[in-house]
Motif scaffolding. Sequence first.
Motif, short mmCIF file in Angstrom:
data_model
loop_
_atom_site.label_atom_id
_atom_site.label_comp_id
_atom_site.label_asym_id
_atom_site.label_seq_id
_atom_site.Cartn_x
_atom_site.Cartn_y
_atom_site.Cartn_z
N SER A 30 0.82 -1.22 0.00
CA SER A 30 0.00 0.00 0.00
C SER A 30 0.85 1.27 0.00
CB SER A 30 -0.92 0.02 1.22
OG SER A 30 -0.18 0.33 2.39
N GLN A 31 2.08 1.15 0.48
CA GLN A 31 2.94 2.33 0.57
C GLN A 31 3.81 2.54 -0.66
OE1 GLN A 31 2.54 4.32 3.52
NE2 GLN A 31 0.86 2.86 3.45
N LEU A 32 3.73 1.60 -1.59
CA LEU A 32 4.71 1.63 -2.67
C LEU A 32 4.17 2.12 -4.01
CD1 LEU A 32 6.88 -1.47 -1.79
CD2 LEU A 32 7.38 0.97 -1.51
N SER A 33 3.15 2.96 -3.95
CA SER A 33 2.77 3.67 -5.17
C SER A 33 3.84 4.72 -5.45
CB SER A 33 1.43 4.37 -4.99
OG SER A 33 0.56 3.58 -4.22
N GLU A 34 4.52 5.10 -4.37
CA GLU A 34 5.67 5.98 -4.52
C GLU A 34 6.88 5.26 -3.97
OE1 GLU A 34 4.79 9.56 -2.49
OE2 GLU A 34 2.88 9.87 -3.54
N PRO A 35 8.02 5.48 -4.59
CA PRO A 35 9.22 4.72 -4.19
C PRO A 35 9.61 4.97 -2.74
CG PRO A 35 9.75 6.45 -5.79
CD PRO A 35 8.28 6.35 -5.73
N GLN A 36 9.93 3.91 -2.08
CA GLN A 36 10.39 3.97 -0.69
C GLN A 36 11.53 2.99 -0.52
OE1 GLN A 36 9.09 6.06 1.49
NE2 GLN A 36 7.29 6.70 0.32
N TYR A 37 12.37 3.26 0.45
CA TYR A 37 13.40 2.28 0.77
C TYR A 37 13.06 1.64 2.12
CZ TYR A 37 15.34 6.17 3.49
OH TYR A 37 15.52 7.21 4.36
N GLY A 38 13.75 0.55 2.37
CA GLY A 38 13.40 -0.28 3.52
C GLY A 38 13.19 0.47 4.81
N TYR A 39 14.18 1.23 5.16
CA TYR A 39 14.14 1.90 6.46
C TYR A 39 12.96 2.87 6.56
CZ TYR A 39 16.43 3.02 10.85
OH TYR A 39 16.74 3.13 12.18
N SER A 40 12.69 3.54 5.46
CA SER A 40 11.59 4.51 5.51
C SER A 40 10.25 3.78 5.65
CB SER A 40 11.57 5.36 4.24
OG SER A 40 11.26 4.59 3.10
N LEU A 41 10.17 2.59 5.10
CA LEU A 41 8.95 1.81 5.22
C LEU A 41 8.72 1.38 6.67
CD1 LEU A 41 8.95 -0.45 2.04
CD2 LEU A 41 7.24 1.24 2.70
N VAL A 42 9.80 0.93 7.29
CA VAL A 42 9.68 0.53 8.69
C VAL A 42 9.14 1.69 9.50
CG1 VAL A 42 10.95 -0.14 10.75
CG2 VAL A 42 11.53 -1.17 8.55
N THR A 43 9.69 2.85 9.27
CA THR A 43 9.29 4.04 10.02
C THR A 43 7.85 4.44 9.74
OG1 THR A 43 11.56 4.84 9.87
CG2 THR A 43 9.89 6.43 10.51
N MET A 44 7.52 4.56 8.47
CA MET A 44 6.20 5.08 8.13
C MET A 44 5.08 4.10 8.47
SD MET A 44 6.21 5.04 3.96
CE MET A 44 5.51 6.69 4.00
N LEU A 45 5.36 2.81 8.33
CA LEU A 45 4.35 1.83 8.72
C LEU A 45 4.18 1.81 10.24
CD1 LEU A 45 5.00 -1.16 6.29
CD2 LEU A 45 3.04 0.36 6.37
N GLN A 61 3.59 -2.45 13.07
CA GLN A 61 4.98 -2.70 13.45
C GLN A 61 5.59 -3.75 12.54
OE1 GLN A 61 6.09 -0.71 15.74
NE2 GLN A 61 4.05 0.08 16.23
N VAL A 62 6.71 -3.43 11.94
CA VAL A 62 7.42 -4.40 11.11
C VAL A 62 8.89 -4.40 11.49
CG1 VAL A 62 7.75 -5.26 8.78
CG2 VAL A 62 5.88 -3.69 9.25
N GLU A 63 9.42 -5.57 11.72
CA GLU A 63 10.85 -5.69 12.02
C GLU A 63 11.65 -5.60 10.73
OE1 GLU A 63 12.00 -5.95 15.11
OE2 GLU A 63 9.91 -5.72 15.72
N PRO A 64 12.79 -4.91 10.78
CA PRO A 64 13.64 -4.86 9.59
C PRO A 64 13.96 -6.25 9.06
CG PRO A 64 14.45 -3.36 11.26
CD PRO A 64 13.33 -4.12 11.89
N GLY A 65 14.22 -7.15 9.96
CA GLY A 65 14.53 -8.51 9.55
C GLY A 65 13.35 -9.23 8.92
N THR A 66 12.18 -8.65 9.09
CA THR A 66 10.99 -9.19 8.43
C THR A 66 10.79 -8.49 7.09
OG1 THR A 66 9.91 -9.65 10.53
CG2 THR A 66 8.50 -9.49 8.61
N LEU A 67 11.02 -7.20 7.11
CA LEU A 67 10.71 -6.40 5.92
C LEU A 67 11.64 -6.70 4.75
CD1 LEU A 67 9.00 -4.20 4.66
CD2 LEU A 67 10.70 -2.55 5.42
N TYR A 68 12.93 -6.72 5.00
CA TYR A 68 13.87 -6.88 3.89
C TYR A 68 13.67 -8.17 3.12
CZ TYR A 68 16.20 -2.65 5.38
OH TYR A 68 16.47 -1.35 5.69
N PRO A 69 13.57 -9.30 3.82
CA PRO A 69 13.27 -10.51 3.05
C PRO A 69 11.94 -10.41 2.31
CG PRO A 69 14.02 -11.08 5.25
CD PRO A 69 13.83 -9.59 5.24
#
Lengths: 121, 121
Positions: free
Chosen positions: B27-42, B48-56
Motif C-alpha cells: 500500500s505504501q509503494l505507489s511511490e518509491p520507498q526504501y526499507g528503512y523509511s517503510l519501517v518508520t512510516m508503517l 509494526q514491522v521488524e527490519p529482519g521481516t521487511l527486507y526478506p
Amino acid sequence: MMSDAQKHMEKLMQELRRGTITIGVLSQLSEPQYGYSLVTMLGDKGIQVEPGTLYPLLRRLEKQGLLASQWDTNDTRPRKYYLLSETGKEVYDLLVVEWKGIVESLNHVINPKGGNEDGTD
Amino acid sequence: MMSDAQKHMEKLMQELRRGTITIGVLSQLSEPQYGYSLVTMLGDKGIQVEPGTLYPLLRRLEKQGLLASQWDTNDTRPRKYYLLSETGKEVYDLLVVEWKGIVESLNHVINPKGGNEDGTD
DNA sequence: CATTATAGTATATGACGCACACTATTGTAA
DNA sequence: TTACAATAGTGTGCGTCATATACTATAATG
C-alpha cells in the motif's frame, strides 16, 4: 492458465487467511460443535476450511487449553464435540479486539484519507 | 508473569498479522520507498514491522515481480528504492478485495446478526 | 588518517500454521 | 457383502515471520 498476478494471489491470500481461521472456529464454539459440522457451517458463512486444516487446529487449541472436547457415542456415529473453555473465551475476546485493531490499521493504509487517485496533489 | 490466555495470544496475534504486512507494504509503494523509511512510516501508522521481516519480504515480492527496485547512489548513502510494478498494482488491488472479503466474513461470525448478547432472541 | 557511531541493507536460522494427500473407522444403502 | 458417505486423524512440505547477526558506507571526532 492463470496470470502471474493470480498465481501469486493464491499464496498471498492463504497467508492473509492465516490466523483468521482460528477466530472463525472459536467464534462458533460457544455451543458444542464437532469437526465436520464446523467445516459445513463455516463454509456456509464464507469461511472455507479444509478438514485437514480444521482437525489439527482443534486439537492444537484443545492442547493449549482453549477448547474442551467430549466424545458423543450415543448418536449414530461417534462424534467429538468441542466447546470453548473459560480460557478460550478470554482468548477469543482478546483476539477479537486485536483483530479489530489490525483491521483498523490496515484500513488506514489502504484508504489513505479518502483517496486522491486523480493525482491532484 | 503472563496469564495463560495472554501467553497464547502472542502466537495467535502473530499469525493474525501474517499476510497483512504484505498489504501494508504494497500500500505504501505507489511511490518509491526504501526499507528503512517503510519501517518508520508503517510503524507510525500502527503497523509494526521488524527490519529482519521487511527486507526478506521486499526481496520476495521483487522476485515475484510485484516490485521493482532501484539503487540510488546519488544521495548521501546508497539506498534501495522499491516501487510497485504493474503486476504489483494488480495484485495489490486483488489483495485488497480479498482482504475486505475476509473482514466481512469474519465480522459476520464475530458479530452474529448485530450482536444479541442480551439473549433476547 | 584512523577510529567509532550510526543508518541502512542483508541473511541464516528456527518455529509454526496451513493445505494437501493420505489413512482409518463407522454407519447406511444397494 | 460391497460400496459409499460421514467423521476423525496424521505426515509432509512450503512459506512467512521474528530474532540475531553481520556487513557496508557515510559522518564525526580527534
